[in-house]
Design a protein around this motif. Structure first.
Motif, PDB file in Angstrom:
ATOM      1  N   GLU A 193      60.775  39.466 -27.564  1.00  0.00           N
ATOM      2  CA  GLU A 193      61.387  39.092 -28.833  1.00  0.00           C
ATOM      3  C   GLU A 193      60.506  39.492 -30.005  1.00  0.00           C
ATOM      4  OE1 GLU A 193      63.089  35.085 -31.112  1.00  0.00           O
ATOM      5  OE2 GLU A 193      62.718  35.059 -28.946  1.00  0.00           O
ATOM      6  N   GLU A 194      59.196  39.297 -29.839  1.00  0.00           N
ATOM      7  CA  GLU A 194      58.269  39.647 -30.925  1.00  0.00           C
ATOM      8  C   GLU A 194      58.231  41.160 -31.132  1.00  0.00           C
ATOM      9  OE1 GLU A 194      54.648  40.946 -32.796  1.00  0.00           O
ATOM     10  OE2 GLU A 194      55.026  41.144 -30.644  1.00  0.00           O
ATOM     11  N   GLU A 195      58.233  41.933 -30.041  1.00  0.00           N
ATOM     12  CA  GLU A 195      58.263  43.387 -30.153  1.00  0.00           C
ATOM     13  C   GLU A 195      59.558  43.844 -30.823  1.00  0.00           C
ATOM     14  OE1 GLU A 195      55.647  44.380 -26.096  1.00  0.00           O
ATOM     15  OE2 GLU A 195      57.847  44.414 -26.068  1.00  0.00           O
ATOM     16  N   ALA A 196      60.669  43.240 -30.425  1.00  0.00           N
ATOM     17  CA  ALA A 196      61.961  43.625 -30.979  1.00  0.00           C
ATOM     18  C   ALA A 196      62.012  43.394 -32.485  1.00  0.00           C
ATOM     19  CB  ALA A 196      63.081  42.846 -30.285  1.00  0.00           C
ATOM     20  N   GLN A 197      61.455  42.303 -32.939  1.00  0.00           N
ATOM     21  CA  GLN A 197      61.450  42.014 -34.374  1.00  0.00           C
ATOM     22  C   GLN A 197      60.656  43.065 -35.132  1.00  0.00           C
ATOM     23  OE1 GLN A 197      59.998  37.987 -34.635  1.00  0.00           O
ATOM     24  NE2 GLN A 197      61.990  37.073 -34.140  1.00  0.00           N
ATOM     25  N   ARG A 198      59.515  43.446 -34.589  1.00  0.00           N
ATOM     26  CA  ARG A 198      58.700  44.468 -35.235  1.00  0.00           C
ATOM     27  C   ARG A 198      59.402  45.827 -35.224  1.00  0.00           C
ATOM     28  NH1 ARG A 198      54.393  43.234 -31.700  1.00  0.00           N
ATOM     29  NH2 ARG A 198      54.356  45.456 -31.159  1.00  0.00           N
ATOM     30  N   LEU A 199      59.998  46.156 -34.111  1.00  0.00           N
ATOM     31  CA  LEU A 199      60.557  47.488 -33.926  1.00  0.00           C
ATOM     32  C   LEU A 199      61.841  47.717 -34.720  1.00  0.00           C
ATOM     33  CD1 LEU A 199      59.988  47.859 -30.093  1.00  0.00           C
ATOM     34  CD2 LEU A 199      58.989  49.320 -31.839  1.00  0.00           C
ATOM     35  N   THR A 200      62.548  46.657 -35.078  1.00  0.00           N
ATOM     36  CA  THR A 200      63.840  46.828 -35.749  1.00  0.00           C
ATOM     37  C   THR A 200      63.854  46.328 -37.187  1.00  0.00           C
ATOM     38  OG1 THR A 200      64.666  44.699 -34.921  1.00  0.00           O
ATOM     39  CG2 THR A 200      65.055  46.650 -33.541  1.00  0.00           C
ATOM     40  N   ALA A 201      62.733  45.836 -37.696  1.00  0.00           N
ATOM     41  CA  ALA A 201      62.692  45.324 -39.069  1.00  0.00           C
ATOM     42  C   ALA A 201      63.092  46.421 -40.060  1.00  0.00           C
ATOM     43  CB  ALA A 201      61.293  44.807 -39.396  1.00  0.00           C
ATOM     44  N   GLY A 202      64.074  46.123 -40.894  1.00  0.00           N
ATOM     45  CA  GLY A 202      64.518  47.065 -41.906  1.00  0.00           C
ATOM     46  C   GLY A 202      65.574  48.050 -41.439  1.00  0.00           C
ATOM     47  N   MET A 203      65.974  47.956 -40.188  1.00  0.00           N
ATOM     48  CA  MET A 203      66.974  48.883 -39.666  1.00  0.00           C
ATOM     49  C   MET A 203      68.391  48.379 -39.943  1.00  0.00           C
ATOM     50  SD  MET A 203      65.577  50.289 -35.995  1.00  0.00           S
ATOM     51  CE  MET A 203      64.143  51.373 -35.903  1.00  0.00           C
ATOM     52  N   LEU A 204      69.320  49.316 -40.043  1.00  0.00           N
ATOM     53  CA  LEU A 204      70.727  48.965 -40.152  1.00  0.00           C
ATOM     54  C   LEU A 204      71.179  48.318 -38.843  1.00  0.00           C
ATOM     55  CD1 LEU A 204      71.793  52.310 -41.821  1.00  0.00           C
ATOM     56  CD2 LEU A 204      71.779  50.071 -42.942  1.00  0.00           C
ATOM     57  N   PRO A 205      72.079  47.350 -38.898  1.00  0.00           N
ATOM     58  CA  PRO A 205      72.435  46.588 -37.691  1.00  0.00           C
ATOM     59  C   PRO A 205      73.158  47.384 -36.615  1.00  0.00           C
ATOM     60  CG  PRO A 205      73.806  45.930 -39.550  1.00  0.00           C
ATOM     61  CD  PRO A 205      72.714  46.788 -40.103  1.00  0.00           C
ATOM     62  N   ALA A 206      74.018  48.313 -36.995  1.00  0.00           N
ATOM     63  CA  ALA A 206      74.794  49.031 -35.988  1.00  0.00           C
ATOM     64  C   ALA A 206      73.912  49.822 -35.016  1.00  0.00           C
ATOM     65  CB  ALA A 206      75.823  49.938 -36.652  1.00  0.00           C
ATOM     66  N   PRO A 207      72.905  50.583 -35.480  1.00  0.00           N
ATOM     67  CA  PRO A 207      72.030  51.268 -34.523  1.00  0.00           C
ATOM     68  C   PRO A 207      71.291  50.300 -33.598  1.00  0.00           C
ATOM     69  CG  PRO A 207      71.778  52.228 -36.700  1.00  0.00           C
ATOM     70  CD  PRO A 207      72.611  50.992 -36.864  1.00  0.00           C
ATOM     71  N   VAL A 208      70.876  49.159 -34.135  1.00  0.00           N
ATOM     72  CA  VAL A 208      70.172  48.186 -33.300  1.00  0.00           C
ATOM     73  C   VAL A 208      71.084  47.679 -32.188  1.00  0.00           C
ATOM     74  CG1 VAL A 208      69.012  45.938 -33.275  1.00  0.00           C
ATOM     75  CG2 VAL A 208      68.645  47.509 -35.187  1.00  0.00           C
ATOM     76  N   GLU A 209      72.354  47.501 -32.502  1.00  0.00           N
ATOM     77  CA  GLU A 209      73.317  47.037 -31.498  1.00  0.00           C
ATOM     78  C   GLU A 209      73.392  47.996 -30.323  1.00  0.00           C
ATOM     79  OE1 GLU A 209      78.092  45.863 -31.120  1.00  0.00           O
ATOM     80  OE2 GLU A 209      77.219  46.355 -33.071  1.00  0.00           O
ATOM     81  N   THR A 210      73.283  49.303 -30.597  1.00  0.00           N
ATOM     82  CA  THR A 210      73.392  50.274 -29.504  1.00  0.00           C
ATOM     83  C   THR A 210      72.207  50.211 -28.541  1.00  0.00           C
ATOM     84  OG1 THR A 210      72.252  52.099 -30.648  1.00  0.00           O
ATOM     85  CG2 THR A 210      74.616  51.849 -31.059  1.00  0.00           C
TER      86      THR A 210
END
Length: 436
Positions: free
Chosen positions: A119-136
């Protein structure tokens, strides 16, 4: 002959003859220093060197924590998947970082081929990203693959054709039906990807989502998911595909057209409208610079959001891109996570967009002055990615996509009976009762 695994090294497949110590020593000599930093292998999609540049920058910035070596995957999504599935199914520990097409995250995650991020890695890796790409990159509420690049299709049109037809493709309520009527009235074409491949699935899925439907219900149920094309949205999608394919606006090569064929049609004298990815503008400008395309054609190109299926419902543009995951059998998962965090940092994603023409998953990239100077449509691309619709997130995506593209091909065969027939075929394929 026997296989030797060297503890602590990366020579996992060194072969040696027990009776030939000289050969064993020769093989070992190619393995590098056993005491140096690990070399991470990153399987990358083909590009013009942007991935290599990011890999070297991050290796240099690691302070000697790791090196990065790239291996180029095949150019097609099918070829990429086949190579990675074979190797990961064999527990290949040489795969540290793998580029994963957005449609295969669920399959790789469900099979245990890629390591979930904490969870901590995911927060760092996706901060500032648009939601749709993260969903994929997410499977069952867990991030398995961090967005590396993203993409969304736009509507491209010839300004002169739209003006003559009396339509405004930039109007938020502009629909497929209006576009077809306009193209026919001017004896012009609508260029699309209608070949029996993934690009056709992209088109069908976008129409269904934009009509308020979905390809699958309960997609995360795997083989027990429920096909859902036989719905008002699926019927409208079939109407649009079939009507275009049987109309005067259909390019002669529609049933065989992929992205580049569609671009060629759009740039020809019969071009009117086209659905395609953002790269086409830079490609047209480049063609004008080298003299292979008249500058007047480039000046006549306009762009707008993906057209609506229903006038009162916003479209969900097709979503593309690629994500980065850590191989489940990597000997260096911590270093691989650190490398991905560096490779995927916003400044590098922004530069990659400028250098390679591949849109960034970060919202902030589109405010960068260099990006805005390169992309006149930066805001539209950001909006389209943010509100794009993913293809079904299922571990059996290959079966789903194959069933649909087979049942809906050629495009001029699509009728009101196609959605129900496709649902039955898809259900049989998922249940193992029929083969593609």
């Amino acid at each position: 002959m026997r296989r030797i695994r060297f503890a602590g090294g990366r020579c996992r497949r060194a072969m040696a003859l027990a009776s030939a110590p000289l050969l064993a020593a020769t093989l070992l000599s190619g393995c590098g220093s056993q005491g140096g930093p690990p070399t991470l292998t990153w399987y990358v999609f083909p590009d013009n060197g942007g991935a290599d540049a990011r890999a070297q920058q991050c290796a240099d910035a690691s302070g000697g924590a790791y090196r990065v070596r790239t291996e180029v995957l095949p150019s097609s999504a099918t070829g990429q998947r086949e190579q990675m599935v074979r190797r990961l199914a064999a527990r290949d520990s040489s795969i540290d970082i793998v580029s994963v097409d957005v449609v295969f995250t669920a399959e790789f995650a469900n099979a245990g081929f890629i390591r979930p991020f904490t969870e901590e890695e995911a927060q760092r890796l996706t901060a500032g990203m648009l939601p749709a790409p993260v969903e994929t990159g997410t499977w069952k509420d867990t991030l398995y693959a961090a967005p590396f690049k993203s993409n969304a299709q736009l509507l491209w049109y010839r300004k002169s054709v739209a003006e003559a037809a009396g339509v405004d493709p930039t109007d938020p309520t502009f629909t497929w039906d209006e576009m077809l009527k306009a193209a026919v009235s001017q004896n012009k074409t609508i260029a699309e990807q209608g070949a029996r491949y993934e690009g056709y699935m992209v088109w069908i899925n976008a129409l269904v989502l934009s009509g308020g439907g979905e390809i699958l219900q309960n997609a995360d149920a795997g083989r027990d998911a429920t096909p859902a094309l036989n719905s008002p949205a699926g019927l409208k999608a079939a109407e649009i595909v079939g009507s275009l394919a049987r109309s005067a606006a259909a390019p002669a090569d529609l049933s065989n057209a992929q992205e580049e064929q569609a671009r060629a049609t759009f740039q020809s004298g019969n071009g009117g409208f086209m659905l395609n990815w953002p790269y086409v503008l830079a490609a047209a400008r480049g063609a004008a610079e080298d003299g292979s395309l008249d500058q007047a054609v480039v000046d006549d190109i306009g762009w707008a959001r993906y057209p609506r299926v229903l006038p009162d419902q916003p479209s969900q543009p097709p979503l593309g891109g690629a994500n980065l995951a850590v191989g489940a059998y990597s000997a260096y998962p911590d270093e691989a996570v650190a490398a991905i965090e560096c490779i995927n940092a916003e400044p590098k994603a922004t530069q990659y967009m400028i250098d390679e023409g591949e849109p960034s998953p970060y919202a902030a990239s589109y405010d960068n002055p260099d990006v805005r100077a390169e992309y006149d449509n930066a805001d539209l691309i950001r909006e389209s990615i943010a509100e794009a619709g993913p293809r079904p997130l299922t571990p059996f995506y290959t079966d789903v996509s194959g069933a649909i593209t087979q049942s809906w091909h050629p495009p001029d065969s699509v009728t009101a009976e196609t959605p129900e027939r496709t649902d039955q075929f898809m259900a049989d394929v998922l249940a193992g009762r029929r083969l593609l």
